[in-house]
Structure formats: structure tokens, C-alpha cells
Design an enzyme around this catalytic site. Structure first.
Site, PDB file in Angstrom:
ATOM      1  N   LYS A   1      17.531  28.046 -47.556  1.00 52.99           N
ATOM      2  CA  LYS A   1      17.951  29.485 -47.967  1.00 52.99           C
ATOM      3  C   LYS A   1      18.412  29.332 -49.390  1.00 52.99           C
ATOM      4  O   LYS A   1      19.210  28.582 -49.831  1.00 52.99           O
ATOM      5  CB  LYS A   1      19.114  30.002 -47.253  1.00 52.99           C
ATOM      6  CG  LYS A   1      19.296  31.531 -47.542  1.00 52.99           C
ATOM      7  CD  LYS A   1      20.808  31.898 -47.067  1.00 52.99           C
ATOM      8  CE  LYS A   1      21.820  31.773 -48.208  1.00 52.99           C
ATOM      9  NZ  LYS A   1      21.495  32.670 -49.400  1.00 52.99           N
TER      10      LYS A   1
ATOM     11  N   GLY B   1      27.915  24.939 -52.681  1.00 48.20           N
ATOM     12  CA  GLY B   1      28.479  26.032 -53.190  1.00 48.20           C
ATOM     13  C   GLY B   1      29.774  25.953 -53.326  1.00 48.20           C
ATOM     14  O   GLY B   1      30.516  24.974 -53.594  1.00 48.20           O
ATOM     15  N   SER B   2      30.490  27.107 -52.917  1.00 52.27           N
ATOM     16  CA  SER B   2      32.057  27.175 -53.153  1.00 52.27           C
ATOM     17  C   SER B   2      32.745  26.310 -51.993  1.00 52.27           C
ATOM     18  O   SER B   2      32.202  26.341 -50.680  1.00 52.27           O
ATOM     19  CB  SER B   2      32.707  28.527 -53.051  1.00 52.27           C
ATOM     20  OG  SER B   2      32.286  29.295 -51.843  1.00 52.27           O
ATOM     21  N   THR B   3      33.902  25.880 -52.164  1.00 47.19           N
ATOM     22  CA  THR B   3      34.686  25.314 -51.033  1.00 47.19           C
ATOM     23  C   THR B   3      35.013  26.334 -49.985  1.00 47.19           C
ATOM     24  O   THR B   3      34.983  25.806 -48.706  1.00 47.19           O
ATOM     25  CB  THR B   3      36.030  24.659 -51.600  1.00 47.19           C
ATOM     26  OG1 THR B   3      35.857  23.805 -52.431  1.00 47.19           O
ATOM     27  CG2 THR B   3      37.021  23.974 -50.703  1.00 47.19           C
TER      28      THR B   3
ATOM     29  N   GLY C   1      32.010  26.479 -47.998  1.00 43.58           N
ATOM     30  CA  GLY C   1      31.687  25.280 -47.278  1.00 43.58           C
ATOM     31  C   GLY C   1      32.683  25.216 -46.078  1.00 43.58           C
ATOM     32  O   GLY C   1      32.373  24.622 -45.033  1.00 43.58           O
TER      33      GLY C   1
ATOM     34  N   GLU D   1      28.662  19.893 -50.426  1.00 40.51           N
ATOM     35  CA  GLU D   1      29.091  19.452 -51.970  1.00 40.51           C
ATOM     36  C   GLU D   1      29.507  20.738 -52.597  1.00 40.51           C
ATOM     37  O   GLU D   1      29.187  21.979 -52.677  1.00 40.51           O
ATOM     38  CB  GLU D   1      27.965  19.134 -52.659  1.00 40.51           C
ATOM     39  CG  GLU D   1      28.132  18.636 -53.956  1.00 40.51           C
ATOM     40  CD  GLU D   1      28.056  19.340 -55.234  1.00 40.51           C
ATOM     41  OE1 GLU D   1      29.260  19.839 -55.713  1.00 40.51           O
ATOM     42  OE2 GLU D   1      26.921  19.529 -55.690  1.00 40.51           O
TER      43      GLU D   1
ATOM     44  N   CYS E   1      29.259  22.358 -61.075  1.00 41.86           N
ATOM     45  CA  CYS E   1      30.439  21.924 -60.162  1.00 41.86           C
ATOM     46  C   CYS E   1      31.096  20.821 -60.341  1.00 41.86           C
ATOM     47  O   CYS E   1      32.348  20.841 -60.236  1.00 41.86           O
ATOM     48  CB  CYS E   1      29.747  21.538 -58.861  1.00 41.86           C
ATOM     49  SG  CYS E   1      28.392  20.420 -58.957  1.00 41.86           S
TER      50      CYS E   1
ATOM     51  N   GLU F   1      38.892  26.496 -59.863  1.00 44.10           N
ATOM     52  CA  GLU F   1      37.868  26.497 -60.232  1.00 44.10           C
ATOM     53  C   GLU F   1      37.074  27.668 -61.120  1.00 44.10           C
ATOM     54  O   GLU F   1      37.311  28.835 -60.415  1.00 44.10           O
ATOM     55  CB  GLU F   1      36.660  25.843 -59.423  1.00 44.10           C
ATOM     56  CG  GLU F   1      35.402  25.918 -59.892  1.00 44.10           C
ATOM     57  CD  GLU F   1      34.133  25.146 -58.805  1.00 44.10           C
ATOM     58  OE1 GLU F   1      34.157  25.802 -57.864  1.00 44.10           O
ATOM     59  OE2 GLU F   1      33.702  24.179 -59.392  1.00 44.10           O
TER      60      GLU F   1
HETATM   61  P1  NAI Z   1      28.948  30.716 -52.536  1.00 40.71           P
HETATM   62  O1  NAI Z   1      29.447  29.232 -51.995  1.00 40.71           O
HETATM   63  O2  NAI Z   1      29.276  31.858 -51.740  1.00 40.71           O
HETATM   64  O3  NAI Z   1      27.306  30.866 -52.201  1.00 40.71           O
HETATM   65  C1  NAI Z   1      26.527  29.744 -52.052  1.00 40.71           C
HETATM   66  C2  NAI Z   1      25.536  29.747 -51.262  1.00 40.71           C
HETATM   67  O4  NAI Z   1      26.082  29.829 -49.738  1.00 40.71           O
HETATM   68  C3  NAI Z   1      24.473  30.733 -51.394  1.00 40.71           C
HETATM   69  O5  NAI Z   1      23.299  30.557 -51.000  1.00 40.71           O
HETATM   70  C4  NAI Z   1      25.097  31.929 -50.361  1.00 40.71           C
HETATM   71  O6  NAI Z   1      24.275  32.918 -50.017  1.00 40.71           O
HETATM   72  C5  NAI Z   1      25.625  31.163 -49.185  1.00 40.71           C
HETATM   73  N1  NAI Z   1      26.665  31.510 -48.501  1.00 40.71           N
HETATM   74  C6  NAI Z   1      27.606  32.623 -48.934  1.00 40.71           C
HETATM   75  N2  NAI Z   1      28.330  32.666 -47.670  1.00 40.71           N
HETATM   76  C7  NAI Z   1      27.721  32.022 -46.915  1.00 40.71           C
HETATM   77  C8  NAI Z   1      28.488  31.933 -45.153  1.00 40.71           C
HETATM   78  N3  NAI Z   1      29.262  32.622 -44.907  1.00 40.71           N
HETATM   79  N4  NAI Z   1      27.363  31.062 -44.541  1.00 40.71           N
HETATM   80  C9  NAI Z   1      26.381  30.490 -45.081  1.00 40.71           C
HETATM   81  N5  NAI Z   1      25.976  30.525 -46.298  1.00 40.71           N
HETATM   82  C10 NAI Z   1      26.822  31.390 -47.273  1.00 40.71           C
HETATM   83  O7  NAI Z   1      29.420  30.866 -54.094  1.00 40.71           O
HETATM   84  P2  NAI Z   1      29.299  31.959 -54.763  1.00 40.71           P
HETATM   85  O8  NAI Z   1      29.908  33.203 -54.320  1.00 40.71           O
HETATM   86  O9  NAI Z   1      27.788  32.243 -55.219  1.00 40.71           O
HETATM   87  O10 NAI Z   1      30.197  31.543 -56.083  1.00 40.71           O
HETATM   88  C11 NAI Z   1      31.724  31.673 -56.119  1.00 40.71           C
HETATM   89  C12 NAI Z   1      32.230  30.425 -56.587  1.00 40.71           C
HETATM   90  O11 NAI Z   1      31.741  29.242 -55.785  1.00 40.71           O
HETATM   91  C13 NAI Z   1      31.734  30.133 -58.038  1.00 40.71           C
HETATM   92  O12 NAI Z   1      32.782  30.842 -58.998  1.00 40.71           O
HETATM   93  C14 NAI Z   1      32.068  28.680 -58.139  1.00 40.71           C
HETATM   94  O13 NAI Z   1      33.370  28.322 -58.219  1.00 40.71           O
HETATM   95  C15 NAI Z   1      31.661  27.968 -56.672  1.00 40.71           C
HETATM   96  N6  NAI Z   1      30.149  27.404 -56.727  1.00 40.71           N
HETATM   97  C16 NAI Z   1      30.113  25.982 -56.790  1.00 40.71           C
HETATM   98  C17 NAI Z   1      28.639  25.626 -56.934  1.00 40.71           C
HETATM   99  C18 NAI Z   1      28.658  24.342 -56.761  1.00 40.71           C
HETATM  100  O14 NAI Z   1      27.440  23.782 -57.515  1.00 40.71           O
HETATM  101  N7  NAI Z   1      29.383  23.422 -56.025  1.00 40.71           N
HETATM  102  C19 NAI Z   1      27.605  26.553 -57.249  1.00 40.71           C
HETATM  103  C20 NAI Z   1      27.913  27.782 -57.005  1.00 40.71           C
HETATM  104  C21 NAI Z   1      29.279  28.296 -56.834  1.00 40.71           C
END
Ligand code: NAI
Ligand code: MG
Length: 559
Positions: A254, A307-309, A312, A329, A363, A459
Site C-alpha cells: 500500500k 511511517g510514524s511511531t 506503528g 521502521e 526518518c 519529531e
Molecule cells: P503515517 O505513519 O500515518 O503514514 C504512513 C503510512 O501508514 C501511510 O501509507 C498511511 O496510509 C499508513 N497508515 C496510516 N494509518 C494507518 C493505520 N491505522 N493502519 C495501517 N496503515 C496506516 O504518517 P503520516 O501521517 O503520513 O505522517 C505523520 C508523521 O509521521 C510525520 O510528521 C513524521 O513524523 C512521521 N513519518 C515518518 C516516516 C518515516 O520514514 N519513518 C515517513 C512518514 C511520516
């Protein structure tokens, strides 16, 4: 989990919360995020919860959307863009007809709509992936032939690199030159690297005595769900697909709702490379529907997430339904420590790359800089001077631009809120904190940041760095570790003994000595503490996608 406690007299130490308090803090529902308030001694005074911003666009129904669109990108490139869900090597509509809009952060304009998967579409993709996992066209393909498919995919990505780079620049705002030189190069290298591993995954024989032969087989886990973020759309796809395919798994990937286009385009190349139907399925969709359905689906054996903690944690919970194998991660608040014997000019340049590249949306960005007191002022002066010249803000399609917009308006607003928080809590803004254009944040530098400040703990995920001063090596290590995260860290010193000792003491999955963020697809990538579980990249990633099966052969024990 640890939080910072500041004692009077400037000495800092970490304080562990009781298990009960930890549970309380972690027991957030999926819409709230804790904000910690500190008293003047730096101990936690109270905890409140604010609504955690959901950055996703909501989906809408549009079942007459075609499956492909002819797009003309801002650089003039004409692209035949798939819009459907990629299942069984075909692009299909979502059952409900739901779609989501792909928007460019360059001017907030709509690029196109794409079909958005709902739980029933995830179900269809899982069935396709399961059938593919069991089909001899994949399950009995020799490892060397799996490798050949990955080599072909790498060649096709190389052939289409201009289009793929253009899509990522348009969709998420990263400068085109960076997309080509970094993201595309890394993606191609990753596919080639794992193509090479496909026929080198071996088990062991274990000598337990003459009456038994024992060997292990490293078998694919099965159907893998992979959920990726928007900061490196194609590259995250390659990091996830490479090791999973090399080891013979099948996949439902996804993409992030902010950046669905390049993964769909890659779907066509996966088919063209010759992967059997159902081996790779690519879904656009929202986290709360499609992502959650993948994480909790009982037909999926493994989940890999970046993605975000915060998300996660939700995924771990959802994945517990059938005890999925998990790789996660997440975020970081990675320290970059500069000792007074360091080459300051080099430290300045690496520190700039470490936080400003990809507009700080990395990240493992080294977002906290700790500088030894003798060189504190000199470093800050040079860093501010260098950063104000080296970061070229502008249209990401311009050749010279090195710094594009944040990925979305909401992400931009979030970064700007941290500028206000930094000022309010008493840190000194020495550069930036402004917005030269909608969704753009100028490189932002705060000095005299204290460990209990929000900008030292949370972060920001923007071009935003928090600098503070330390006296001794012991203090530097303690403060580098005073975070709930543990992804990356950097150390600058010419003293090799100190370099290795400090690297060993820092709680992080990766430490750079005299550089920052120069990661490599052959080297394990991942974090400790709340930065994640497991490792991507390198040989280490193969372990995330295989189960070791022990085979016991009786060579003569008669009953
Ligand atoms: P997010 O962690 O919500 O999104 C990342 C992925 O997870 C996307 O594909 C999203 O559709 C999916 N997702 C969201 N909620 C989900 C759920 N309940 N179950 C399964 N999948 C789900 O991150 P977001 O909202 O885009 O960004 C927020 C913060 O997260 C950023 O400000 C940053 O601090 C952090 N982040 C960290 C990243 C990294 O590389 N470790 C990458 C993107 C964001
Ligand atoms: Mg977008």
C-alpha cells in the site's frame, strides 16, 4: 520509554517512568497524541492529549474514473498513468468505486484521482497473493530465475527513470534532480542488489552427533503486507519489494495517500518484467481503511511498515490478530554530536545534509545537534552561514533547486507550529522559521535548545534543527540517548578511540562517524527503542522475509 529530567545546575539525566505511567501514556486511542508538560526542574508535571492530525485526504466515490489517464507533467513529460488497483497483474477499479485525489504540494493542485482500496479490495488482493504464493509458476521457480526477474525489473526502472522521477517530484515535491540522482539510483541499485541475493539464501547443517542429520531451510514467510510512507515513494517501494521477492514471498503493497502515482506506474513494469500474476499487488488507499485492513487481515502472514511511531503502534496492535511477523521502521530524533577536536567545516556540511535534505522529511535526519562548548559559537556561525547559501529553495522542477515544499499543506502547518513552540519555550531562533511560499519552510535553526523543550523531544519532520551545548563526553552520550527514539546518530571527532567508544554507547540502529545520513542499500537500516523493529536493506533484510525450518533426519536411532 524514557523522558528527560533536567536537574538544577544544568546537569541532565534520564528518568524512567514507572511501568504504570508508561502504559497510561501508551494507551492512546488512535486519534490522540500525548503532550508532556515539564516543570522548571524538567520533570513531567502533567500530560494532556491533543488530537493527532490525520494528514490523509479522504476518499470519495467516482466509479466512472477510467483505469489510465494521459497526464502532462509540469516539465512537459507525457505520462500514461495507471489509476486502478494493481491486482493479479491487471489494473482494476475498486469494488465500491472509491477514489482518492493525488495532489501536488507545489501549488496544491489536483494531479489526478486514483482508485482507493477498501477492505473488500484488500480481500481480493490477499486471495490473489495467496494463489500466487502456492502456484508453481512462483513457488517452484528457481531462486536464480527469481533473481533474473528482479534484474529485468531493475532494467525497466532504469529505462523509465525520467517518468518515475517526474511522478515523485510532482506528487510529493522532492527536487527532480534529487529524485533522479538519489531516489531512482537507490531504487535501481536495490533491485539489482536483491536480484543478486536471490540464489544465495542458504540454510545450515547442524552437527548434533552421528545418528542424526539436521539442516535448516530458509523458506519464504508467505503473503506479506507492506505499508509505505510518502517521503521516498519509489525508493521505499524498492526497499520493501527487493528482499521480499528475492526470498519468494508474495506481496500486497500500500502506497501513501499523498504519493500513490509512482508505485502504480511500477506495477506496469512488474508485469512487463514477467512476474507471475498475484506475486506483487499494489493498492492505493487510506491508512485508516486500506492500511488497517492489511494490518488486521488474517490471510496475511507478515507486515512491514515505515511511517510514524504512532501508526506503528496501531499496526502492531492490529497485526496481533494472527501474530503476524512484523518489521517496523518509524521515526527518530537522531543526535549529531560534535566534539571540539572535529573538522568543523566538514561537520557543518554533513550536518546540513543530515537535516536539510528532502526538506527534512527523513526518518533518520540528524535533527538534534549537540556541540561541545569550546566550538559551539564557531559551529553555529558557520552552520547558519553555510545553510543560508547551500539550500536553494524553489520549484522542484528547476535544475538548481535543492529544497522543495513539504509534502502537504498539513505537514507544512505542523512544522510551522513547531517554530512557534520553539520560540515560546525559550529556544533562540537563529535562522528561518519563515515560509517563503505556500507549503515551503525555509531552513530553520534553533540554538540554546534544552532537552526538555518540545523541539528537542518530538519529531518535527521538516528542515528544522535544534542545537544545544555540552561540556563532557559523558554528558554528550547521556543527552544523545535522552529520547524515546533510537534510529540514527552521528559523531564528529578526530580521536578514533573516542569515535568508536561513543558509537558503541549511543542507543541507535545506525551511527555515522564523521558523516551523516550516507546510508547504503547494502547496509542494515533500522532502529532501536521506539524507532522500530527489524532491519531493512543489506543481507539482514532477508531474515525479515524468511522462516528457518529445521529438518531432523534420523540416521539410526532405533526404538
Ligand atoms: P503515517 O505513519 O500515518 O503514514 C504512513 C503510512 O501508514 C501511510 O501509507 C498511511 O496510509 C499508513 N497508515 C496510516 N494509518 C494507518 C493505520 N491505522 N493502519 C495501517 N496503515 C496506516 O504518517 P503520516 O501521517 O503520513 O505522517 C505523520 C508523521 O509521521 C510525520 O510528521 C513524521 O513524523 C512521521 N513519518 C515518518 C516516516 C518515516 O520514514 N519513518 C515517513 C512518514 C511520516
Ligand atoms: Mg501528492
Amino acid at each position: 520509554m524514557r523522558f528527560i529530567s533536567q536537574l538544577r545546575g544544568g546537569v541532565k539525566r534520564c528518568q524512567s517512568l514507572s511501568a504504570r505511567s508508561q502504559t497510561k501514556l501508551l494507551a492512546q486511542n488512535t486519534r490522540q497524541k500525548p503532550i508532556l508538560h515539564f516543570n522548571s526542574q524538567g520533570t513531567i508535571k502533567s500530560t494532556t492529549h491533543i488530537h493527532y492530525r490525520n494528514f490523509s485526504s479522504s476518499s470519495h466515490r467516482m466509479s466512472d474514473l477510467p483505469l489510465f489517464a494521459e497526464l502532462t507533467a509540469p516539465n512537459g513529460l507525457k505520462i500514461k498513468q495507471p489509476l486502478g488497483l494493481f491486482i493479479n497483474n491487471e489494473f482494476v477499479k475498486s469494488v465500491s468505486g472509491r477514489t482518492l485525489t493525488s495532489v501536488t504540494p507545489i501549488n496544491d493542485k489536483e494531479i489526478t484521482n486514483v482508485y482507493a482500496a477498501q477492505p473488500e479490495d484488500v480481500d481480493i488482493a490477499v486471495k490473489a497473493a495467496r494463489a500466487a504464493f502456492e502456484d508453481p509458476s512462483w513457488s517452484e521457480l528457481s531462486p536464480a530465475d527469481r533473481g533474473q526477474l528482479l534484474y529485468k525489473l531493475a532494467d525497466l526502472v532504469d529505462k523509465h527513470r525520467d517518468t518515475l522521477a517526474t511522478l515523485d517530484t510532482w506528487d510529493m515535491g522532492k527536487p527532480l534532480s534529487v529524485c533522479k540522482e538519489e531516489d531512482l539510483a537507490e531504487s535501481i541499485n536495490t533491485f539489482r542488489y536483491y536480484a543478486g541475493w536471490a540464489d544465495k539464501v542458504t540454510g545450515k547443517t547442524i552437527d548434533v552427533g552421528p545418528s542424526k542429520l539436521v539442516y535448516t531451510r530458509h523458506e519464504p514467510i508467505g503473503v506479506c503486507g507492506q505499508i509505505i510512507p510518502w517521503n521516498y515513494p519509489l525508493m521505499m517501494t524498492a526497499w520493501k519489494l527487493g528482499p521480499a521477492l528475492a526470498t519468494g514471498n508474495t506481496i500486497i503493497l500500500k502506497s501513501a495517500e499523498q504519493s500513490p502515482l509512482s508505485a502504480l506506474y511500477l506495477g506496469q513494469l512488474i508485469k512487463e518484467a514477467g512476474f507471475p500474476p498475484g506475486v506483487v499487488n499494489i493498492l492505493s488507499g487510506e491508512g485508516k481503511t486500506c492500511g488497517a485492513a492489511i494490518a488486521s487481515h488474517e490471510g496475511i502472514d507478515k507486515i512491514a511498515f515505515t511511517g510514524s511511531t504512532f501508526t506503528g503502534r496501531a499496526i502492531m496492535k492490529a497485526a496481533s490478530v494472527n501474530l503476524k511477523n512484523i518489521t517496523i521502521e518509524t521515526g527518530g530524533k537522531s543526535p549529531l554530536v560534535i566534539f571540539d577536536d572535529a573538522d568543523i567545516e566538514q561537520a557543518v556540511k554533513w550536518a546540513h545534509i543530515g537535516i536539510m535534505s528532502n526538506s527534512g522529511q527523513v526518518c533518520c535526519a540528524t535533527s538534534r545537534i549537540l556541540v561541545q562548548e569550546n566550538v559551539y559559537d564557531a559551529f553555529i556561525n558557520q552552520f547558519v552561514d553555510f545553510t543560508s547559501k547551500a539550500s536553494v529553495i524553489g520549484d522542484p522542477f528547476n535544475e538548481d533547486t535543492s529544497h522543495g515544499p513539504q509534502v502537504s499543506k498539513l505537514q507544512y502547518e505542523r512544522v510551522m507550529e513547531y517554530v512557534e513552540k520553539g520560540k515560546k519555550e525559550g529556544a533562540k531562533l537563529v535562522l528561518g522559521g519563515t515560509s517563503p511560499n505556500a507549503n515551503f519552510v525555509s531552513p530553520t535553526v534553533f540554538k540554546d535548545v534544552e532537552d526538555h523543550h518540545t523541539i528537542s523531544q518530538e519529531e518535527v519532520f521538516g528542515p528544522f534543527v535544534a542545537i544545544s551545548k555540552f561540556k563532557t563526553q559523558e554528558e554528550a552520550i547521556k543527552r544523545a540517548n535522552c529520547t524515546s527514539y533510537g534510529l540514527g546518530a552521528a559523531v564528529f571527532t578526530k580521536d578514533i578511540t573516542r569515535a568508536h567508544k561513543v558509537a558503541a554507547k549511543i542507543e541507535a540502529g545506525m551511527v555515522w562517524i564523521n558523516s551523516s545520513n550516507d546510508s547504503h542499500y547494502a547496509v542494515p537500516f533500522g532502529g532501536v527503542k521506539q524507532s522500530g523493529i527489524g532491519r531493512e536493506c543489506g543481507e539482514y533484510a532477508l531474515a525479515n522475509y524468511t522462516n528457518a525450518k529445521a529438518i531432523h533426519v534420523n540416521l539410526g536411532t532405533m526404538l
